[in-house]
Design a protein around this motif. Structure first.
Motif, mmCIF file in Angstrom:
data_model
loop_
_atom_site.group_PDB
_atom_site.id
_atom_site.type_symbol
_atom_site.label_atom_id
_atom_site.label_comp_id
_atom_site.label_asym_id
_atom_site.label_seq_id
_atom_site.Cartn_x
_atom_site.Cartn_y
_atom_site.Cartn_z
ATOM 1 N N UNK A 1 -4.475 -2.257 13.060
ATOM 2 C CA UNK A 1 -3.346 -2.744 12.269
ATOM 3 C C UNK A 1 -2.055 -2.395 12.985
ATOM 4 N N UNK A 2 -1.009 -3.198 12.736
ATOM 5 C CA UNK A 2 0.242 -2.985 13.443
ATOM 6 C C UNK A 2 1.419 -3.156 12.508
ATOM 7 N N UNK A 3 2.500 -2.452 12.809
ATOM 8 C CA UNK A 3 3.785 -2.644 12.143
ATOM 9 C C UNK A 3 4.800 -2.972 13.225
ATOM 10 N N UNK A 4 6.058 -3.057 12.836
ATOM 11 C CA UNK A 4 7.091 -3.322 13.830
ATOM 12 C C UNK A 4 7.234 -2.178 14.819
ATOM 13 N N UNK A 5 6.861 -0.975 14.402
ATOM 14 C CA UNK A 5 7.104 0.193 15.252
ATOM 15 C C UNK A 5 5.842 0.900 15.725
ATOM 16 N N UNK A 6 4.663 0.573 15.222
ATOM 17 C CA UNK A 6 3.460 1.304 15.626
ATOM 18 C C UNK A 6 2.212 0.460 15.444
ATOM 19 N N UNK A 7 1.115 0.926 16.035
ATOM 20 C CA UNK A 7 -0.193 0.341 15.782
ATOM 21 C C UNK A 7 -1.141 1.454 15.335
#
Length: 528
Positions: free
Chosen positions: A3-9
């Motif tokens: 899973x990923x966000x704008x700042x991390x995976x």
């Protein structure tokens, strides 16, 4: 799934984390604005400082003739390659893994470059594994081989530190007597492969080979007098990692999905993650044993990168002694009369309390009588006694005034009579559970100096000494500038041009990186 966000995976424990790390490195180092790593200016600045710090450590170690770095540098010269990389102080291209093993050994030789403690309480990832900034030569070599700019090389350094730093937060290799450099070797395979254009599957294969074939144990750090293997452990493991990448890209297939492999070190020692131990095979598609011991979260953008929690060494000393050094500086500043007798006669005894593993590593009775540099810089008694001896000689106190440097570990220094007398006055003991609980958040240490009249001077608990990522009182940039000039002055009459050469890496063109190591470096050989 990843899973990923704008700042991390996030790489969950029931996924193929080796493949996930590989794809993370590829994305981070790509030019695609949607996936590429975007560390903040603060992250890039700190990484650049760690790189310059490492280089100055390495150049001074080479110039003073230390054994392993020069042996490996000379070895590299016999493996010429027009499409290779360069060693410090040379324009000759050699096989990249040979340049890397030589340069990594050099930057680590003094044991004075950056340190991480594997501590991230915000995520509950507090395994507390050590690690050091030994691996930047991987990024420079890859940039030289591929014609990349300084901006990409610096981003690669952030990526490499992120992978090894986050692994250090979730898995303690030292608990199982495995050397901490394994995390760096895994990260090196990922970043070198990504910069060379390897596929995620090829990088996964290389990571598998590193873990299956090249696991160093802490035997290299045990014993009364330590060998070249201790200082070169990161270098040798990274050499193997780069070779694994080259073999994978040539078609060799290594073990897949190595973090979930039940016969690899992670599962052997800790089994599957706790959340999966309780899952019945009939309750989910994932079997109970089909998981690594941890999940992994890797930053992609912003300020929250592992490098921001890494610590600078403000001189040459084992990082576990930093709390004691700060305590000595504080006490001598507050009680200058302790320095009145140049022979140390105003000091009757010194009591040091610290945590495990500091007590076990640098309080080992075998290291109370060090006879080589490699053992002296892992002896709490020697490190503290040497700092006090220098204060007695100079009548000054401070990180820059008393900075421990290579000649403080020469044969003359190791057997200096005042140092030996001070060592005999030191009692180093384990502080117990209260101290242990505060590590690795800080470096919990206290120190009591008893004067010759019986007056006790207590430092109180030191948690965040100068150089620590959470220290807010030391003039870090000023102290580092002094360190760079001190070490650079051991290799060059005027170190300023060399310091400038390695500063501001992100502004360097591909041509600048290609010639980064092209300067005259004289090997004087007056240390060993």
């Amino acid at each position: 799934m990843t899973t990923a966000t704008e700042t991390s995976i996030r790489l969950p424990a029931d996924t193929n984390q080796a493949l996930g790390i590989a794809q993370y490195a590829i994305d981070f180092l790509s030019d695609d604005q949607a996936t590429r790593g975007e560390p903040s200016a603060a992250v890039l600045e700190r990484t650049g400082l760690f790189h310059t710090d490492a280089v100055l450590c390495g150049l001074s170690a080479l110039a003073l003739g230390t054994n392993a770095p020069n042996v490996l540098r000379n070895e590299a010269a016999t493996y010429t390659s027009e499409r290779g990389a360069t060693v410090f102080g040379s324009s000759q291209r050699v096989h990249p893994e040979k340049a890397i093993v030589a340069n990594s050994a050099a930057v680590r030789e003094w044991d004075s470059n950056g340190t991480n403690f594997g501590y991230n309480p915000a995520l509950g990832h507090t395994a507390g594994e050590f690690g050091h900034n030994d691996f930047y030569p991987v990024c420079i070599a890859a940039a030289q081989v591929t014609g990349a700019s300084g901006e990409k090389a610096l981003r690669a350094m952030v990526c490499l530190d992120e992978i090894r730093g986050r692994l250090a937060e979730v898995f303690s290799l030292k608990t199982y007597k495995v050397d901490h450099v394994v995390h760096g070797a895994i990260a090196s395979a990922a970043v070198y492969g990504a910069m060379l254009g390897a596929t995620a599957e090829q990088i996964e294969s290389a990571i598998g080979m590193v873990v299956a074939h090249s696991i160093p144990f802490r035997a290299i750090r045990a014993g009364k007098q330590l060998s070249d293997s201790k200082g070169s452990s990161a270098a040798i493991s990274t050499e193997a990692a780069v070779l694994a990448v080259r073999r994978s890209m040539a078609g060799f297939v290594g073990p897949k999905d190595i973090f979930r492999n039940p016969e690899a070190i992670f599962r052997i020692f800790e089994g599957p993650g706790q959340m999966f131990k309780a899952v019945k095979a009939t309750d989910a598609n994932t079997a109970p044993g089909d998981a690594s011991p941890f999940e992994l979260i890797l930053s992609r953008a912003g300020d929250d990168f592992a490098v921001m929690g890494m610590h600078f060494k403000l001189g040459l000393y084992e990082h576990q002694s930093a709390g004691a050094l700060q305590a000595v500086l504080d006490l001598l500043t507050a009680n200058p009369a302790l320095l009145d007798d140049a022979s140390g006669g105003a000091i009757a005894k010194i009591k040091i309390l610290a945590y495990e593993p500091a007590f076990g590593i640098i309080g080992d009775p075998a290291k109370k009588d060090p006879r080589t540099r490699q053992s002296a810089d892992h002896s709490m008694a020697y490190i503290v006694a040497t700092l006090i001896r220098k204060a007695l000689e100079t009548k000054s106190v401070g990180w820059t005034e008393l900075m421990l440097e290579p000649h403080d570990y020469s044969a003359d220094a190791i057997f200096h009579p005042i140092t030996r007398e001070l060592m005999a006055k030191i009692d180093f003991a384990h502080g117990g559970p209260d101290y242990d609980a505060k590590y690795p958040d800080g470096i919990p240490t206290s120190l009591v100096i008893t004067g010759n009249a019986g007056t006790e001077h207590d430092s109180g608990l030191v948690m965040y000494p100068g150089g620590h990522a959470r220290n807010t009182t030391a003039d870090l940039h000023g102290i580092l500038d002094h360190k760079f000039r001190l070490l650079g002055g051991l290799a060059f009459e005027d170190p300023t041009p060399i310091i400038d050469r390695f500063n501001n890496l992100s502004d360097k063109s591909a041509a600048d990186i290609a010639s980064l190591h092209d300067f005259d470096l004289t090997i004087r050989g007056d240390f060993e």
